[in-house]
Design an enzyme around this catalytic site. Structure first.
Site, PDB file in Angstrom:
ATOM      1  N   HIS A  53      42.197  35.877  47.243  1.00  0.00           N
ATOM      2  CA  HIS A  53      43.389  36.258  48.249  1.00  0.00           C
ATOM      3  C   HIS A  53      44.152  36.621  49.602  1.00  0.00           C
ATOM      4  O   HIS A  53      43.104  37.332  49.903  1.00  0.00           O
ATOM      5  CB  HIS A  53      43.749  37.796  47.590  1.00  0.00           C
ATOM      6  CG  HIS A  53      44.374  37.401  45.541  1.00  0.00           C
ATOM      7  ND1 HIS A  53      42.978  37.611  45.353  1.00  0.00           N
ATOM      8  CD2 HIS A  53      45.478  36.900  44.925  1.00  0.00           C
ATOM      9  CE1 HIS A  53      43.434  37.079  44.157  1.00  0.00           C
ATOM     10  NE2 HIS A  53      44.364  36.445  44.127  1.00  0.00           N
ATOM     11  N   ASP A  56      42.293  40.107  49.826  1.00  0.00           N
ATOM     12  CA  ASP A  56      41.230  40.444  49.200  1.00  0.00           C
ATOM     13  C   ASP A  56      40.331  40.942  51.128  1.00  0.00           C
ATOM     14  O   ASP A  56      39.125  41.214  50.857  1.00  0.00           O
ATOM     15  CB  ASP A  56      40.630  39.667  48.524  1.00  0.00           C
ATOM     16  CG  ASP A  56      41.512  39.668  46.922  1.00  0.00           C
ATOM     17  OD1 ASP A  56      41.686  40.601  46.386  1.00  0.00           O
ATOM     18  OD2 ASP A  56      40.945  38.007  47.175  1.00  0.00           O
ATOM     19  N   MET A  87      39.465  26.760  48.295  1.00  0.00           N
ATOM     20  CA  MET A  87      40.694  27.542  47.545  1.00  0.00           C
ATOM     21  C   MET A  87      41.218  28.520  47.648  1.00  0.00           C
ATOM     22  O   MET A  87      39.998  29.953  48.396  1.00  0.00           O
ATOM     23  CB  MET A  87      40.225  27.960  46.002  1.00  0.00           C
ATOM     24  CG  MET A  87      41.881  28.327  45.166  1.00  0.00           C
ATOM     25  SD  MET A  87      42.428  29.881  45.120  1.00  0.00           S
ATOM     26  CE  MET A  87      41.495  29.830  43.548  1.00  0.00           C
ATOM     27  N   GLU A 180      48.988  28.969  37.764  1.00  0.00           N
ATOM     28  CA  GLU A 180      47.787  29.377  36.454  1.00  0.00           C
ATOM     29  C   GLU A 180      48.635  30.214  36.020  1.00  0.00           C
ATOM     30  O   GLU A 180      49.522  30.946  36.191  1.00  0.00           O
ATOM     31  CB  GLU A 180      47.166  30.497  37.672  1.00  0.00           C
ATOM     32  CG  GLU A 180      45.744  31.262  36.475  1.00  0.00           C
ATOM     33  CD  GLU A 180      45.263  31.613  37.457  1.00  0.00           C
ATOM     34  OE1 GLU A 180      44.623  31.503  38.082  1.00  0.00           O
ATOM     35  OE2 GLU A 180      44.703  32.498  36.403  1.00  0.00           O
ATOM     36  N   LYS A 182      49.541  32.267  32.574  1.00  0.00           N
ATOM     37  CA  LYS A 182      49.022  33.123  31.916  1.00  0.00           C
ATOM     38  C   LYS A 182      50.404  33.689  30.907  1.00  0.00           C
ATOM     39  O   LYS A 182      51.429  34.416  31.246  1.00  0.00           O
ATOM     40  CB  LYS A 182      48.389  34.684  32.578  1.00  0.00           C
ATOM     41  CG  LYS A 182      48.508  35.755  31.492  1.00  0.00           C
ATOM     42  CD  LYS A 182      47.918  36.808  33.413  1.00  0.00           C
ATOM     43  CE  LYS A 182      46.692  37.802  32.547  1.00  0.00           C
ATOM     44  NZ  LYS A 182      46.583  38.788  33.398  1.00  0.00           N
ATOM     45  N   GLU A 216      43.666  29.092  33.423  1.00  0.00           N
ATOM     46  CA  GLU A 216      42.173  30.163  33.055  1.00  0.00           C
ATOM     47  C   GLU A 216      41.847  30.317  31.526  1.00  0.00           C
ATOM     48  O   GLU A 216      42.777  30.611  30.893  1.00  0.00           O
ATOM     49  CB  GLU A 216      42.992  31.749  33.410  1.00  0.00           C
ATOM     50  CG  GLU A 216      41.569  32.314  33.258  1.00  0.00           C
ATOM     51  CD  GLU A 216      41.645  33.996  33.897  1.00  0.00           C
ATOM     52  OE1 GLU A 216      42.062  33.272  35.172  1.00  0.00           O
ATOM     53  OE2 GLU A 216      41.770  35.142  33.427  1.00  0.00           O
ATOM     54  N   HIS A 219      43.131  33.214  29.710  1.00  0.00           N
ATOM     55  CA  HIS A 219      45.037  33.017  30.009  1.00  0.00           C
ATOM     56  C   HIS A 219      45.007  32.426  28.238  1.00  0.00           C
ATOM     57  O   HIS A 219      46.067  32.980  27.690  1.00  0.00           O
ATOM     58  CB  HIS A 219      45.635  32.998  31.158  1.00  0.00           C
ATOM     59  CG  HIS A 219      45.485  33.463  31.984  1.00  0.00           C
ATOM     60  ND1 HIS A 219      45.947  33.632  33.675  1.00  0.00           N
ATOM     61  CD2 HIS A 219      44.487  35.076  32.445  1.00  0.00           C
ATOM     62  CE1 HIS A 219      45.061  34.265  34.004  1.00  0.00           C
ATOM     63  NE2 HIS A 219      44.450  35.183  33.384  1.00  0.00           N
ATOM     64  N   ASP A 244      40.194  28.639  36.177  1.00  0.00           N
ATOM     65  CA  ASP A 244      39.458  29.552  36.409  1.00  0.00           C
ATOM     66  C   ASP A 244      38.750  29.712  34.869  1.00  0.00           C
ATOM     67  O   ASP A 244      38.664  29.577  33.883  1.00  0.00           O
ATOM     68  CB  ASP A 244      40.737  30.649  36.708  1.00  0.00           C
ATOM     69  CG  ASP A 244      40.894  30.621  37.669  1.00  0.00           C
ATOM     70  OD1 ASP A 244      39.947  30.186  38.595  1.00  0.00           O
ATOM     71  OD2 ASP A 244      41.453  31.422  37.830  1.00  0.00           O
ATOM     72  N   ASP A 254      43.725  41.209  28.531  1.00  0.00           N
ATOM     73  CA  ASP A 254      42.752  40.622  29.809  1.00  0.00           C
ATOM     74  C   ASP A 254      41.740  40.969  29.774  1.00  0.00           C
ATOM     75  O   ASP A 254      40.989  42.272  30.605  1.00  0.00           O
ATOM     76  CB  ASP A 254      44.020  40.539  31.127  1.00  0.00           C
ATOM     77  CG  ASP A 254      43.521  39.235  31.897  1.00  0.00           C
ATOM     78  OD1 ASP A 254      42.736  38.315  31.782  1.00  0.00           O
ATOM     79  OD2 ASP A 254      43.645  39.494  33.347  1.00  0.00           O
ATOM     80  N   ASP A 256      38.307  39.324  31.387  1.00  0.00           N
ATOM     81  CA  ASP A 256      37.691  38.715  32.438  1.00  0.00           C
ATOM     82  C   ASP A 256      36.499  38.936  32.239  1.00  0.00           C
ATOM     83  O   ASP A 256      35.967  39.198  32.710  1.00  0.00           O
ATOM     84  CB  ASP A 256      38.324  39.098  33.639  1.00  0.00           C
ATOM     85  CG  ASP A 256      39.749  38.863  34.204  1.00  0.00           C
ATOM     86  OD1 ASP A 256      39.736  37.684  33.294  1.00  0.00           O
ATOM     87  OD2 ASP A 256      40.254  39.483  34.411  1.00  0.00           O
ATOM     88  N   ASP A 286      36.833  33.249  37.343  1.00  0.00           N
ATOM     89  CA  ASP A 286      37.350  34.673  37.832  1.00  0.00           C
ATOM     90  C   ASP A 286      37.607  35.699  37.388  1.00  0.00           C
ATOM     91  O   ASP A 286      38.070  35.716  35.708  1.00  0.00           O
ATOM     92  CB  ASP A 286      38.922  33.770  38.510  1.00  0.00           C
ATOM     93  CG  ASP A 286      39.872  34.673  37.807  1.00  0.00           C
ATOM     94  OD1 ASP A 286      39.525  36.355  38.097  1.00  0.00           O
ATOM     95  OD2 ASP A 286      41.079  34.757  37.977  1.00  0.00           O
TER      96      ASP A 286
HETATM   97  C1  GLT Z   1      44.286  37.772  38.986  1.00  0.00           C
HETATM   98  C2  GLT Z   1      44.153  37.182  38.452  1.00  0.00           C
HETATM   99  C3  GLT Z   1      43.980  35.959  37.690  1.00  0.00           C
HETATM  100  C4  GLT Z   1      44.542  35.260  38.848  1.00  0.00           C
HETATM  101  C5  GLT Z   1      44.037  35.593  40.467  1.00  0.00           C
HETATM  102  C6  GLT Z   1      45.099  34.862  41.351  1.00  0.00           C
HETATM  103  S1  GLT Z   1      44.329  37.516  40.364  1.00  0.00           S
HETATM  104  O1  GLT Z   1      43.148  38.560  39.222  1.00  0.00           O
HETATM  105  O2  GLT Z   1      44.098  38.160  36.511  1.00  0.00           O
HETATM  106  O3  GLT Z   1      43.825  35.362  36.838  1.00  0.00           O
HETATM  107  O4  GLT Z   1      43.589  33.711  38.981  1.00  0.00           O
HETATM  108  O5  GLT Z   1      45.586  35.785  41.463  1.00  0.00           O
HETATM  109 MN    MN Z   2      42.836  33.517  37.181  1.00  0.00          MN
HETATM  110 MN    MN Z   3      42.172  36.746  33.209  1.00  0.00          MN
HETATM  111 MN    MN Z   4      42.778  36.702  35.373  1.00  0.00          MN
END
Ligand code: GLT
Ligand code: MN
Ligand code: MN
Ligand code: MN
Length: 386
Positions: A53, A56, A87, A180, A182, A216, A219, A244, A254, A256, A286
């Protein structure tokens, strides 16, 4: 074997290995890897690139001189290691100004700032040689639908992306945007909650060819959906511009998690899809290391993502070369339709043929399909006994 190489195209967000283990209930537990440290660490592990980002790397309030110093230092590390930045993305969710969204905010001051900030992130990405620009609208949503017209929000979203596409053309940046989705978190509801919804929005844009998706794993799983199916639809549409990879327990907050650490079977079919259909984009992780980990655990986490992908890729090869599995698939997918003149395309001849068709319903309805055996063989490959 299972040692990552540049050709494997593995990438990590700076925010992933940089994550200090903060969560909504707890303070940081470790020092995350700083950008330059991340570049060195990831290069050593065999990754292809890093992603970021805007903030970041460059703090939101950095002066022009600070920005230059930071970017130069970062570029130095990239040059030293050969790591790429394929990216970049923009944070339209961290700063309080975005508390009610960026592109879809009710406040035109915020909407203009969101577009301005994105354009500056595109400039930064172009400087670093990125080809893909991800847009995750984390704050584009609502808790109080009385306060924000969702039709209006969709129009604003579209208008903003159209603007960015024109900027991309005017600067000759050649970015491909990847949207993306979510379903929720940090908002109670986020607009365009699934990859399928994003695909729907894309078809209404002025430059649909410039815009694809960045699905992702976590998500779609939060929404209880089959990620493999979502990615398949994006691939079929020619819209899988980025992906992702991570993992997630179905329907929870969430998480991750490290790629493949929860839904091994789904991860296997995802890798199979990407490999069988020759996806050429980045394999982007991610995710972040568990909050139990110190910096060494972050390295284990980074290695684990890539190693699991490579192991699953090997399993895909075994699956595709397994004689018994292939014979079963041939049996399942090799059925013949003996109906001259009918080819599933609509024509005067095919409609004629179809009208005369008489299926042997009882026989076909009684035939076993053998998915049990096929699934067990798949499991045995995954469990390592085949
Ligand atoms: C954030 C989010 C991710 C996105 C990123 C891109 S930032 O961590 O949870 O899923 O891909 O903005
Ligand atoms: Mn993501
Ligand atoms: Mn996530
Ligand atoms: Mn995420």
């Amino acid at each position: 074997s299972f040692i990552p190489k540049k050709e494997d195209r593995f990438t990590f967000g700076l925010w992933t290995v940089g994550n200090p283990g903060r969560d909504p209930f707890g303070l940081p537990v470790r020092e995350g890897f700083a950008p330059v440290e991340s570049v060195h660490m990831l290069a050593e592990l065999g990754a292809y690139g890093v992603t970021l980002h805007d903030n970041d790397l460059v703090p939101i309030d950095a002066t022009a001189a600070e920005r230059e110093r930071i970017v130069n230092e970062f570029r130095g590390a990239l040059n030293e290691t050969g790591l790429k930045v394929p990216m970049v993305t923009v944070s339209l969710f961290t700063d309080p100004v975005f508390k009610d969204g960026g592109f879809t905010s009710n406040d035109p001051r915020v909407r203009a700032y969101a577009i301005q900030k994105t354009i500056q992130a595109m400039d930064l990405g172009a400087e670093l040689g990125a080809q893909t620009f991800v847009l995750w609208g984390g704050r584009e949503g609502s808790e109080v639908d009385a306060g924000k017209d969702a039709v209006e929000a969709t129009k604003r979203y579209r208008e903003a992306i159209n603007f960015l596409c024109e900027y991309n053309i005017s600067q000759k940046y050649g970015f491909r945007f990847a949207l993306e989705a979510k379903p929720n978190e940090p908002r109670a509801d986020i607009y365009m909650p699934t990859t399928g919804a994003m695909l729907g929005l894309i078809s209404t844009l002025e430059h649909p060819e410039m815009v694809g998706v960045n699905p992702e794993v976590a998500h779609e799983r939060m929404a209880g959906l089959n990620f493999y199916h979502a990615v398949a639809q994006a691939l079929d549409a020619g819209k899988l511009f980025h992906i992702d990879l991570n993992d997630q327990k179905m329907g929870r907050f969430d998480q991750d998690l490290r790629f493949g650490s929860d839904g091994v079977k789904e991860a296997f079919f995802l890798v199979k899809l990407l490999e069988d259909y020759n996806y050429q984009g980045m394999l982007h992780f991610d995710a972040h290391a568990l909050r139990t980990e110190d910096r060494n655990g972050v390295i284990e986490f980074a290695k684990g993502n890539m190693r699991t992908y490579l192991i699953l890729k090997d399993k895909v090869k075994r699956f595709n070369e397994d004689k018994e599995i292939q014979a079963l698939l041939q049996e399942i997918n090799g059925k013949k339709l003996e109906l001259p003149g009918f080819d599933f395309k609509f024509s005067a001849e095919s409609i004629q043929a179809l009208k005369g068709y008489q299926i042997d319903r009882a026989t076909v309805g009684a035939e076993g399909i053998n998915y049990e055996r096929l699934d067990q063989l798949t499991m045995e490959i995954l469990l390592g006994v085949r």
